[in-house]
Structures are given as structure tokens and as C-alpha cells.
Design an enzyme around this catalytic site. Structure first.
Site, PDB file in Angstrom:
ATOM      1  N   LYS A   1       0.848  -1.211   0.000  1.00  0.00           N
ATOM      2  CA  LYS A   1       0.000   0.000   0.000  1.00  0.00           C
ATOM      3  C   LYS A   1       0.884   1.261   0.000  1.00  0.00           C
ATOM      4  O   LYS A   1       1.959   1.250  -0.588  1.00  0.00           O
ATOM      5  CB  LYS A   1      -0.982  -0.057   1.167  1.00  0.00           C
ATOM      6  CG  LYS A   1      -1.814  -1.352   1.148  1.00  0.00           C
ATOM      7  CD  LYS A   1      -2.992  -1.356   2.071  1.00  0.00           C
ATOM      8  CE  LYS A   1      -3.735  -2.672   1.956  1.00  0.00           C
ATOM      9  NZ  LYS A   1      -4.920  -2.750   2.787  1.00  0.00           N
TER      10      LYS A   1
ATOM     11  N   GLU B   1      -9.806  -0.538  -1.832  1.00  0.00           N
ATOM     12  CA  GLU B   1      -9.444   0.855  -1.549  1.00  0.00           C
ATOM     13  C   GLU B   1      -9.526   1.690  -2.832  1.00  0.00           C
ATOM     14  O   GLU B   1      -9.870   2.877  -2.799  1.00  0.00           O
ATOM     15  CB  GLU B   1      -8.045   0.914  -0.904  1.00  0.00           C
ATOM     16  CG  GLU B   1      -8.108   0.442   0.549  1.00  0.00           C
ATOM     17  CD  GLU B   1      -6.880  -0.268   1.060  1.00  0.00           C
ATOM     18  OE1 GLU B   1      -5.793  -0.137   0.467  1.00  0.00           O
ATOM     19  OE2 GLU B   1      -7.011  -0.981   2.081  1.00  0.00           O
TER      20      GLU B   1
ATOM     21  N   GLY C   1      -1.728  -7.388   3.602  1.00  0.00           N
ATOM     22  CA  GLY C   1      -1.450  -5.963   3.724  1.00  0.00           C
ATOM     23  C   GLY C   1      -0.478  -5.710   4.867  1.00  0.00           C
ATOM     24  O   GLY C   1       0.735  -5.889   4.730  1.00  0.00           O
ATOM     25  N   GLY C   2      -1.002  -5.332   6.016  1.00  0.00           N
ATOM     26  CA  GLY C   2      -0.190  -4.911   7.160  1.00  0.00           C
ATOM     27  C   GLY C   2       0.950  -5.866   7.493  1.00  0.00           C
ATOM     28  O   GLY C   2       2.088  -5.429   7.702  1.00  0.00           O
TER      29      GLY C   2
HETATM   30  P1  13P Z   1      -4.574  -6.242   5.728  1.00  0.00           P
HETATM   31  O1  13P Z   1      -3.806  -7.520   5.638  1.00  0.00           O
HETATM   32  O2  13P Z   1      -3.803  -5.114   6.355  1.00  0.00           O
HETATM   33  O3  13P Z   1      -5.932  -6.442   6.352  1.00  0.00           O
HETATM   34  O4  13P Z   1      -4.850  -5.739   4.215  1.00  0.00           O
HETATM   35  C1  13P Z   1      -5.407  -6.629   3.320  1.00  0.00           C
HETATM   36  C2  13P Z   1      -5.346  -6.035   1.974  1.00  0.00           C
HETATM   37  O5  13P Z   1      -6.026  -5.087   1.659  1.00  0.00           O
HETATM   38  C3  13P Z   1      -4.373  -6.610   1.012  1.00  0.00           C
HETATM   39  O6  13P Z   1      -4.584  -6.130  -0.265  1.00  0.00           O
END
Ligand code: 13P
Length: 260
Positions: free
Chosen positions: A11, A97, A234-235
Site C-alpha cells: 500500500k 481501496e 497488507g499490514g
Molecule cells: P490487511 O492484511 O492489512 O488487512 O490488508 C489486506 C489487503 O487489503 C491486502 O490487499
């Protein structure tokens, strides 16, 4: 047998320096992981530096988004052609997003899918419902529309270069993961849908990965589901130890014979 696909979506995080440090750590920790495809999607500015480091590894680099046109007067955009030029082998398209914050619709996302496929890259099409849609029993209708419209005019041969990421929006960045049974139900639905739209072979071969608060402690139960072929992280992909632990998940029995 489908080879698991573990992708990190960084991200809007990391300077070029920070990205280089993280990817050096990942290359070291993941050097022996050959039984999954490992993909990283840094910010645009870090892509060339990360791709250069990954060139001597099996880790593939991609974009988090792209614009459908190859070039032109589209201020601020980056095309699939430019991603490829920068060293990308895939792009994440239709992330929630992008859909929610930047109001991307399915027709626009479909144009991006075609642009990425035309460059011979892997298109990872993201789909997923809001909590409200799930509570209103609209889950399967939403997923059906996102898949059918997102893959409009993509033929069976091109589907070899497509993966689907199911990311329930309410599970992204919230710490809430869909239960592995809930996720498995949607993955099975998507596979069934692709069987109907394309063929048994396309449905059998396509990788459908899960995203939404995937962590080292829940990857195993997710990957134990027959229709979950990997994760979009993500995170946890920002921490080398966590992402490496996810990519090194203990293989469930049904994957024991996956390609090395
Ligand atoms: P998280 O793993 O932070 O929940 O994010 C998931 C995501 O949007 C991966 O594209």
C-alpha cells in the site's frame, strides 16, 4: 495442483530506502521457499529498486494499480506498459481501496485487466463485499457482478494469467478475518462461477487467494481450505518476519503434492 500464491501489498508505505531494507530481509528469509509463488507490490516509486534486488531471487514484483491506456494525456497515472518496463510481472486491480476511495467501477477495472493481460503480466482481480452487503444477503450478487464485469471479454486462454483475490472489505486492516469456513464458502462460489462462465479446466487452474487481516497465526487455517490458494497480505507484509512466516505456512495435506 495449484501452486500457492502469497502476495504482499505494501500500500502507501515505505521510502525507497525502507523498501530496499525490507526486500533484502525478505530475499534472505524466503530464499528456500520454492513451493509458493511470492509476489510483492511496493509503491510505484520503489518498484525499480525492489525489482532490481528481486531479479536475482524467485520473488516477483508488481504494481498495486495501473491505468488502462499505455500512454497519453493522463496526468498522474502509470500504465501497465510502464509497470512492465519498471520490472513488474503482475498488477493488483480493483482493490477495495481503489473502488471505495477512488470510485473505480467494474468497467474501468475490466479495462485495466485487459491492459495488464496485453502486457503478458498476471492480473490479480480483487473482489469483496462490505459488511452491509453481507448483512443484507447481497454477498453472492456483489461477488458475481464484480467477477463477471471485471472479467468481461477475457477469454479462457487469458485466464491462465488471472488470479482472483477475495478480500471482504470489513476484514481489511481491521484485525477481523473472515472465518476460514466463511472464506472457503466464497472461494468455492467463485470457482463454481468460473466453471459456469468458462470451463472446469479454467476453474480448476485459477488461483483464488484470500485477503483481509492475514497473519502468521491464521494462515494455516485459511490454507487448509481446499479452495483457498494463497493470500494477499497488507499490514503483515510490511514486517519481514511476519510475511516470511506467512509464506512459510505449514503445508496442509491436500497441497503436499503441489509443484516444488
Ligand atoms: P490487511 O492484511 O492489512 O488487512 O490488508 C489486506 C489487503 O487489503 C491486502 O490487499
Amino acid at each position: 495442483m495449484r501452486k500457492p500464491l502469497i502476495a504482499g501489498n505494501w500500500k502507501l508505505h515505505h521510502s525507497i530506502d525502507e523498501a530496499q531494507t525490507l526486500v533484502h530481509e525478505l530475499c534472505e528469509k524466503l530464499a528456500d521457499v520454492r513451493n509458493s509463488d511470492i509476489l510483492l507490490a511496493p509503491s510505484f516509486t520503489s518498484i525499480p529498486a525492489v525489482a532490481q534486488i528481486c531479479a536475482s531471487s524467485h520473488i516477483k514484483v508488481g504494481g498495486q494499480n495501473c491505468y488502462p491506456e499505455p500512454q497519453g494525456a493522463f496526468t498522474g497515472e502509470v500504465s501497465a506498459l510502464q509497470l512492465k518496463d519498471a520490472g513488474c510481472e503482475f498488477a493488483i486491480l480493483g482493490h477495495s481501496e481503489r473502488r471505495q476511495i477512488f470510485k473505480e467501477d467494474d468497467t474501468f477495472i475490466n479495462a485495466k485487466v485487459h491492459a495488464v493481460l496485453e502486457q503478458g503480466m498476471l492480473a490479480i482481480l480483487c473482489v469483496g463485499e462490505t459488511l452491509e452487503q453481507r448483512e443484507n444477503d447481497e454477498l453472492f450478487e456483489v461477488i458475481n457482478n464484480q467477477i463477471q464485469l471485471g472479467l468481461h471479454n477475457v477469454n479462457a486462454e487469458q485466464m491462465e494469467n488471472v488470479a482472483i483475490a477475495y478480500e471482504p472489505i470489513w476484514a481489511i486492516g481491521t484485525g477481523k478475518t473472515a472465518s476460514s469456513d466463511d472464506a472457503a464458502e466464497v472461494h468455492a462460489y467463485i470457482r463454481g462461477l468460473l466453471h459456469g462462465v468458462y470451463s472446469a479446466q479454467v476453474a480448476q487452474n485459477i488461483r483464488i487467494i484470500y485477503g483481509g487481516s492475514v497473519k502468521p497465526d491464521n494462515i494455516s487455517s485459511l490454507m487448509a481450505q481446499a479452495d483457498i490458494d494463497g493470500a494477499l497480505v497488507g499490514g503483515a507484509s510490511l514486517k519481514a518476519a511476519d510475511f516470511a512466516a506467512i509464506a512459510n505456512f505449514p503445508r496442509p495435506l491436500h497441497m503436499a503434492s503441489a509443484n516444488p
